[in-house]
Design an enzyme around this catalytic site. Structure first.
Site, PDB file in Angstrom:
ATOM      1  N   ASP A  59       0.844  -1.195   0.000  1.00  0.00           N
ATOM      2  CA  ASP A  59       0.000   0.000   0.000  1.00  0.00           C
ATOM      3  C   ASP A  59       0.884   1.251   0.000  1.00  0.00           C
ATOM      4  O   ASP A  59       1.632   1.482   0.951  1.00  0.00           O
ATOM      5  CB  ASP A  59      -0.901  -0.019   1.240  1.00  0.00           C
ATOM      6  CG  ASP A  59      -2.063   0.954   1.142  1.00  0.00           C
ATOM      7  OD1 ASP A  59      -1.982   1.897   0.347  1.00  0.00           O
ATOM      8  OD2 ASP A  59      -3.049   0.763   1.866  1.00  0.00           O
ATOM      9  N   ASP A  60       0.827   2.039  -1.062  1.00  0.00           N
ATOM     10  CA  ASP A  60       1.570   3.308  -1.162  1.00  0.00           C
ATOM     11  C   ASP A  60       3.079   3.111  -1.289  1.00  0.00           C
ATOM     12  O   ASP A  60       3.857   3.954  -0.819  1.00  0.00           O
ATOM     13  CB  ASP A  60       1.316   4.203   0.063  1.00  0.00           C
ATOM     14  CG  ASP A  60      -0.088   4.732   0.151  1.00  0.00           C
ATOM     15  OD1 ASP A  60      -0.924   4.383  -0.698  1.00  0.00           O
ATOM     16  OD2 ASP A  60      -0.368   5.513   1.088  1.00  0.00           O
ATOM     17  N   CYS A  92      -6.377   4.146  -3.201  1.00  0.00           N
ATOM     18  CA  CYS A  92      -6.512   2.744  -2.795  1.00  0.00           C
ATOM     19  C   CYS A  92      -7.661   1.999  -3.470  1.00  0.00           C
ATOM     20  O   CYS A  92      -7.452   1.008  -4.172  1.00  0.00           O
ATOM     21  CB  CYS A  92      -6.678   2.662  -1.281  1.00  0.00           C
ATOM     22  SG  CYS A  92      -5.182   3.050  -0.352  1.00  0.00           S
ATOM     23  N   ASP A 328      -0.474  -0.742  -4.781  1.00  0.00           N
ATOM     24  CA  ASP A 328      -1.718  -0.196  -5.329  1.00  0.00           C
ATOM     25  C   ASP A 328      -1.533   1.202  -5.900  1.00  0.00           C
ATOM     26  O   ASP A 328      -2.315   1.664  -6.726  1.00  0.00           O
ATOM     27  CB  ASP A 328      -2.836  -0.209  -4.278  1.00  0.00           C
ATOM     28  CG  ASP A 328      -2.526   0.636  -3.050  1.00  0.00           C
ATOM     29  OD1 ASP A 328      -1.380   1.099  -2.897  1.00  0.00           O
ATOM     30  OD2 ASP A 328      -3.440   0.831  -2.225  1.00  0.00           O
ATOM     31  N   ASN A 329      -0.528   1.922  -5.438  1.00  0.00           N
ATOM     32  CA  ASN A 329      -0.193   3.233  -5.992  1.00  0.00           C
ATOM     33  C   ASN A 329       1.160   3.662  -5.455  1.00  0.00           C
ATOM     34  O   ASN A 329       1.728   3.016  -4.572  1.00  0.00           O
ATOM     35  CB  ASN A 329      -1.259   4.294  -5.659  1.00  0.00           C
ATOM     36  CG  ASN A 329      -1.651   4.327  -4.201  1.00  0.00           C
ATOM     37  OD1 ASN A 329      -2.730   3.851  -3.843  1.00  0.00           O
ATOM     38  ND2 ASN A 329      -0.798   4.864  -3.352  1.00  0.00           N
TER      39      ASN A 329
END
Length: 503
Positions: A59-60, A92, A328-329
């Site tokens: 995540d991130d 997200c 996710d990013n």
């Protein structure tokens, strides 16, 4: 070639990890967590043709953090890495929706983390629950498991208390937390049963799902079924909580200082950010602290990957398993004078790692534009499952095996709805953070073109200006502007893999 090792032997190397799960949670007085199901000491798994999938989604995570992840770097040295892998939205829920379904936001209708166009509410309202890769693989005979972070808005409460309550379609094993961002003091839905975890070191969420993932592999191997496992970590998302064992690592580490860090001039940027003052010394110091904690927190993710691979090796499954690592990013930390955050169309936020190892995967750095919409079609393809009819993405297997399709897409598409005005959203940018208005963008290694709904435009020559310091929209000819506008329009209105691949 030696055969697979018996599961009893495999358990010897995992005994410490398995024992840790027994003391994982500091439970509330009314709830006592149970360890993951113990693997059966059955005979060695039978050789099979259908390959397995183990997918670790962070995540991130931005690419600079890979230097603190030796297992991922080792995967890069033996497998395939994508240099132009772009998310459909640097946020997200829309990104994870694209991963599950293979759909762009304009197809799925999920553009944000909450409200009518976002979150689990929009995902369910738009009928996406039965359009995921998990449903397709389960129908094809796969044992499926999901662990960690699901979609924004998921509540781990067990609902009516029946077995499997509040477990989405497609998943045989379900171990998902609600607010797991702090990594401690969270509630997890374990196959429909609520389990509360506390603040002891053994309750660290990334470690918990790591052990559960290893047990899932052991049990699926013992059952002789192909399996697909996705572990979606909360790390390294804010508040950037590292495992206690890593909390003192990297003393003095600072955030990367590229030319875009605290950018010298912003006069070429769009109205929503051009008047930003330079970051203060206090803000820069905070960014350094954030980066150090993020580097610390990814160590547990890398350890998890190492243990998952060891479990695959011990059960004789590694050579028959696609191991996939991504995020996710991305995340910006001081670039373009922006404090920590995401949501922009800049490369810092939309270009993330994608590393794949597995049967037939050629060692290479792949520069073709790939996106998170391609993951679900890839998983379905390698499993020989029925194609996802609504997917806009296409299988990456030809690229992974060294082929060069002539009809591959020219650009990645990014679609974003904003600004985000919900303070309860864990991705809310706050007063000084990056919070752009709605935009659409096309991008690849050569260029990035952004259209904002307020009429602003950005164009960057990524080949000559990789830090995206100079917006050259005003320098483009009318003909070139028309070409870019048409290319963006084709992608943002495409539907289906064929249409979206050739747009």
């Amino acid at each position: 070639m030696p055969g697979p090792r018996p599961l009893a032997a495999a358990l010897v190397g995992l005994s410490l990890v398995g024992a840790a799960l027994a003391v994982t949670a500091q439970a509330a007085p009314s709830t006592s967590p149970a360890p993951a199901s113990s693997p059966s000491p059955a005979a060695s798994p039978v050789a099979r043709q259908a390959p397995n999938v183990v997918f670790v989604l962070t995540d991130d995570l931005e690419p600079s953090l890979l230097k603190y992840m030796p297992t991922v770097r080792a995967m890069q040295k033996s497998g395939a890495s994508f240099s132009d892998y772009v998310v459909s939205d640097s946020l997200c829920c829309p990104s994870r929706t694209s991963i599950f379904t293979g759909q762009y936001p304009h197809t799925s209708g999920v553009f944000t983390n909450s409200g009518d166009d976002g979150g689990l509410g929009a995902f369910d309202k738009n009928g996406l629950a039965d359009q995921t890769y998990a449903v397709a693989l389960q129908k094809a005979g796969y044992s499926t498991g999901f662990m960690g972070k699901y979609l924004n808005g998921y509540d781990p409460k067990a609902g009516d208390g029946t077995p499997g309550s509040n477990v989405p379609q497609g998943w045989d094993e379900w171990d998902v937390a609600g607010n797991g961002y702090p990594e401690f003091n969270y509630t997890m839905n374990e196959n429909g049963r609520e389990v509360k975890y506390g603040k002891r070191p053994q309750a660290y969420l990334t470690d918990v799902v790591s052990t559960k993932g290893q047990n899932f592999i052991l049990n699926a191997s013992a059952a002789g079924k192909p399996f697909a496992l996705e572990i979606a970590t909360f790390a390294p998302h804010a508040p950037y909580t590292p495992a206690p064992r890593d909390a003192k690592k990297y003393k003095g580490l600072k955030a990367p200082r590229s030319k875009a860090f605290n950018e010298a001039s912003m006069t070429d940027k769009p109205a929503w950010m051009k008047d930003r003052p330079k970051l203060t010394k206090a803000q820069v110091k905070n960014l350094d602290t954030v980066y150090r904690k993020r580097a610390q927190s990814v160590r547990s993710v890398d350890l998890m990957l190492s243990r998952l691979r060891s479990t695959l090796r011990a059960t004789g499954q590694l050579d028959n398993t696609y191991v996939v690592f991504s995020s996710d990013n991305g995340y910006h930390l001081g670039e373009h004078r922006l404090p920590a955050g995401k949501q922009t169309a800049y490369k810092t936020d939309i270009v993330v790692p994608l590393v794949v190892t597995g049967p037939g995967v050629k060692h290479a750095t792949i520069s073709r534009p790939a996106q998170n919409i391609d993951l679900a079609p890839t998983f379905v393809d390698l499993a020989g499952a029925s194609a996802l009819p609504e997917a806009d993405g296409r299988s990456l297997l030809p690229l992974l095996k060294g082929q060069r399709p002539t009809d591959w897409r020219a650009y990645g598409l990014v679609e974003h709805h904003g600004p985000n005005l919900d303070p309860s959203d864990p991705d809310y940018a706050g007063k000084n953070g990056a919070n752009p208005p709605s935009y659409e963008a096309i991008t690849n290694n050569r260029l990035t073109y952004v259209e904002y709904t307020d009429g602003e435009r950005e164009y960057y020559d990524n080949a000559r200006d990789p830090q995206q310091l100079l917006n050259r929209w005003q320098d483009l000819s009318a003909a070139r502007r028309a070409e870019l506008k048409a290319a963006l329009h084709d992608l943002q209105t495409c539907r289906g893999a064929t249409d979206c691949s050739t747009s």
